[in-house]
Design a protein around this motif. Structure first.
Motif, PDB file in Angstrom:
ATOM      1  N   TRP A 104       0.829  -1.209   0.000  1.00  0.00           N
ATOM      2  CA  TRP A 104       0.000   0.000   0.000  1.00  0.00           C
ATOM      3  C   TRP A 104       0.866   1.263   0.000  1.00  0.00           C
ATOM      4  O   TRP A 104       0.559   2.237  -0.693  1.00  0.00           O
ATOM      5  CB  TRP A 104      -0.942   0.008   1.190  1.00  0.00           C
ATOM      6  CG  TRP A 104      -1.626   1.318   1.400  1.00  0.00           C
ATOM      7  CD1 TRP A 104      -1.443   2.196   2.416  1.00  0.00           C
ATOM      8  CD2 TRP A 104      -2.597   1.930   0.528  1.00  0.00           C
ATOM      9  NE1 TRP A 104      -2.234   3.310   2.268  1.00  0.00           N
ATOM     10  CE2 TRP A 104      -2.952   3.168   1.100  1.00  0.00           C
ATOM     11  CE3 TRP A 104      -3.177   1.540  -0.669  1.00  0.00           C
ATOM     12  CZ2 TRP A 104      -3.871   4.028   0.500  1.00  0.00           C
ATOM     13  CZ3 TRP A 104      -4.107   2.391  -1.271  1.00  0.00           C
ATOM     14  CH2 TRP A 104      -4.436   3.621  -0.680  1.00  0.00           C
ATOM     15  N   GLN A 105       1.930   1.258   0.746  1.00  0.00           N
ATOM     16  CA  GLN A 105       2.820   2.425   0.766  1.00  0.00           C
ATOM     17  C   GLN A 105       3.426   2.667  -0.611  1.00  0.00           C
ATOM     18  O   GLN A 105       3.521   3.813  -1.071  1.00  0.00           O
ATOM     19  CB  GLN A 105       3.928   2.224   1.804  1.00  0.00           C
ATOM     20  CG  GLN A 105       3.461   2.412   3.232  1.00  0.00           C
ATOM     21  CD  GLN A 105       4.620   2.370   4.207  1.00  0.00           C
ATOM     22  OE1 GLN A 105       5.710   1.902   3.886  1.00  0.00           O
ATOM     23  NE2 GLN A 105       4.387   2.855   5.423  1.00  0.00           N
ATOM     24  N   ALA A 106       3.822   1.575  -1.284  1.00  0.00           N
ATOM     25  CA  ALA A 106       4.396   1.719  -2.621  1.00  0.00           C
ATOM     26  C   ALA A 106       3.367   2.287  -3.595  1.00  0.00           C
ATOM     27  O   ALA A 106       3.709   3.077  -4.482  1.00  0.00           O
ATOM     28  CB  ALA A 106       4.899   0.363  -3.113  1.00  0.00           C
ATOM     29  N   ILE A 107       2.095   1.911  -3.433  1.00  0.00           N
ATOM     30  CA  ILE A 107       1.041   2.405  -4.319  1.00  0.00           C
ATOM     31  C   ILE A 107       0.695   3.852  -3.997  1.00  0.00           C
ATOM     32  O   ILE A 107       0.641   4.714  -4.871  1.00  0.00           O
ATOM     33  CB  ILE A 107      -0.216   1.517  -4.209  1.00  0.00           C
ATOM     34  CG1 ILE A 107       0.082   0.106  -4.709  1.00  0.00           C
ATOM     35  CG2 ILE A 107      -1.380   2.133  -4.986  1.00  0.00           C
ATOM     36  CD1 ILE A 107      -0.997  -0.906  -4.395  1.00  0.00           C
ATOM     37  N   SER A 108       0.442   4.110  -2.723  1.00  0.00           N
ATOM     38  CA  SER A 108      -0.049   5.434  -2.329  1.00  0.00           C
ATOM     39  C   SER A 108       1.003   6.528  -2.494  1.00  0.00           C
ATOM     40  O   SER A 108       0.672   7.686  -2.748  1.00  0.00           O
ATOM     41  CB  SER A 108      -0.537   5.397  -0.879  1.00  0.00           C
ATOM     42  OG  SER A 108       0.516   5.024  -0.002  1.00  0.00           O
ATOM     43  N   GLN A 109       2.285   6.164  -2.388  1.00  0.00           N
ATOM     44  CA  GLN A 109       3.342   7.158  -2.527  1.00  0.00           C
ATOM     45  C   GLN A 109       3.828   7.299  -3.963  1.00  0.00           C
ATOM     46  O   GLN A 109       4.430   8.315  -4.321  1.00  0.00           O
ATOM     47  CB  GLN A 109       4.524   6.781  -1.622  1.00  0.00           C
ATOM     48  CG  GLN A 109       4.181   6.848  -0.138  1.00  0.00           C
ATOM     49  CD  GLN A 109       5.314   6.344   0.730  1.00  0.00           C
ATOM     50  OE1 GLN A 109       6.400   6.036   0.246  1.00  0.00           O
ATOM     51  NE2 GLN A 109       5.065   6.263   2.039  1.00  0.00           N
TER      52      GLN A 109
END
Length: 390
Positions: A104-109
């Motif tokens: 999720w961090q890789a997607i959202s950032q």
């Protein structure tokens, strides 16, 4: 007198009898072993679904709504793929609630090339979109690898209609756009709302999820325990199976402004081999290899992560055009006799292929119950149908 020495050994006949007995026992045992293995796979699949259900409920608790199917960031620059153009599936949005915080961090950032929430889900240069998650795969489904980008066997329920369901009535810029019958302007570029389309989309999007719109548990007035939230879908293995391959470029009669034709989809079945699609009919691999059923877990379109409660499980899925078009996606699985569904209250139930599906010659009407029997009634959120035991 000493007794004569006697040889103690099996005769050839005795040896053959023993071998025959062992063969019979193995023959009896193997089906039981296979059944036990499938039971274990089915239980694992059910557990995956329960985890996904918790993800949806936790998301709703955090944001007071369900995640948007075909959501994300709207297209601002018509010529750019810098945003995901509101094609993101609900599965992307629940990743932090199913133990996928790093993803999720890789997607959202985003990354140095793409901004927050990434590019459209068909862009394979964005690593998260080609990362397959074990939680989203049923162990009984043998499909794997290319030409799929990253598969999913779980899809959200989008009601019992075909018209304006894939787009939700909105184009990728967020406006209700006057439609053509093929793609409902899912990639249209209008910058003003068409009120007729807005009214029609509200009438036809009757499921717990409505593409490019937020829905809440409070909008499920039929009751969460009586309404399907999500269901299983098969992914293809290149064999033109009716439950695992999307049929594309079907006749225009499939979806019209005033009616839909389920028979047009059923006509795509091979009468000589009813588990397969007729020869000469276009399926995903015949058009573009990557647009197979369930082939992109991050894509919110019906062909990948959505389904409707029109035809019972393990029946065909058909579309007027290709993956941006209107049509019907059907639940299905590799389990014998049916498929799992996730109810709105988080319960996982197994629905058989023989579930009562009403009159398939009819079209749902505004204010009316689903014409597709118990199966259709389970897929609508606010039609006030009475649902008994199933």
């Amino acid at each position: 007198m000493n007794s004569p020495n006697r040889r103690t050994a099996f005769t050839l006949v005795e040896l053959l009898v023993v071998i025959a007995i062992i063969g019979v026992l193995v023959g009896l045992l193997l089906p039981a072993v296979q059944a036990a293995r499938e039971a274990a796979r089915r239980m694992s699949c059910s557990n995956n679904f329960k985890q996904i259900g918790l993800g949806y409920h936790n998301y709703h608790s955090a944001f007071n709504s369900l995640p948007m199917q075909s959501g994300g960031t709207w297209l601002k620059n018509v010529t750019s793929n810098a945003t995901n153009r509101s094609f993101i599936s609900t599965l992307v949005m629940i990743t932090p609630f199913v133990e996928q915080q790093a993803l999720w961090q890789a997607i959202s950032q985003g990354d140095v090339t793409y901004g927050a929430m990434g590019p459209p889900p068909w862009d394979t240069n964005f690593e998260p979109w080609v990362t397959e998650l074990a939680t989203l795969r049923c162990p009984s489904d043998p499909g794997k690898g290319l030409p799929a980008r990253a598969r999913s066997n779980y899809a959200v329920c989008q009601g019992d209609h075909m018209r304006l369901v894939n787009s939700g009535g909105r184009n990728h810029r967020g406006w209700y756009q006057s439609t053509d019958d093929d793609n409902a302007q899912i990639t249209g570029n209008a910058t003003t709302d068409d009120s007729t389309t807005a009214v029609r989309a509200r009438q036809t999007n009757r499921g717990m999820f409505w593409a490019r719109h937020f829905t809440k548990f409070s909008s499920v007035i039929d009751g969460l325990s009586n309404t399907i939230m999500a269901g299983e879908v098969c992914t293809g293995i290149g064999q033109r199976e009716i439950q695992a391959d999307n049929v594309y470029n079907v006749a225009d009669a499939l979806v019209k402004d005033a009616s839909i034709s389920v028979k047009t989809c059923l006509d795509q079945i091979d009468p000589q081999r009813p588990a397969f699609i007729r020869v000469g009919v276009a399926v995903g691999g015949d058009v573009t290899n990557t647009i197979g059923r369930g082939h992109m877990w991050a894509d919110g379109r019906l062909q990948y992560t959505g389904f409707q409660t029109i035809l019972p499980p393990n029946k065909p899925s058909c579309f007027r055009g290709t993956d941006a078009s209107q049509g019907m996606s059907t639940a299905g699985s590799r389990h014998q006799g049916g498929a799992h569904v996730l109810m709105g209250d988080g319960a996982v139930k197994f629905i058989t292929d023989s579930i009562e599906a009403g009159d398939l010659s009819l079209t749902p009407t505004p204010g009316g119950g689903s014409p597709y029997g118990l199966w259709g009634s389970l897929g609508t959120r606010g039609s006030n149908e009475v649902v008994g035991e199933f």
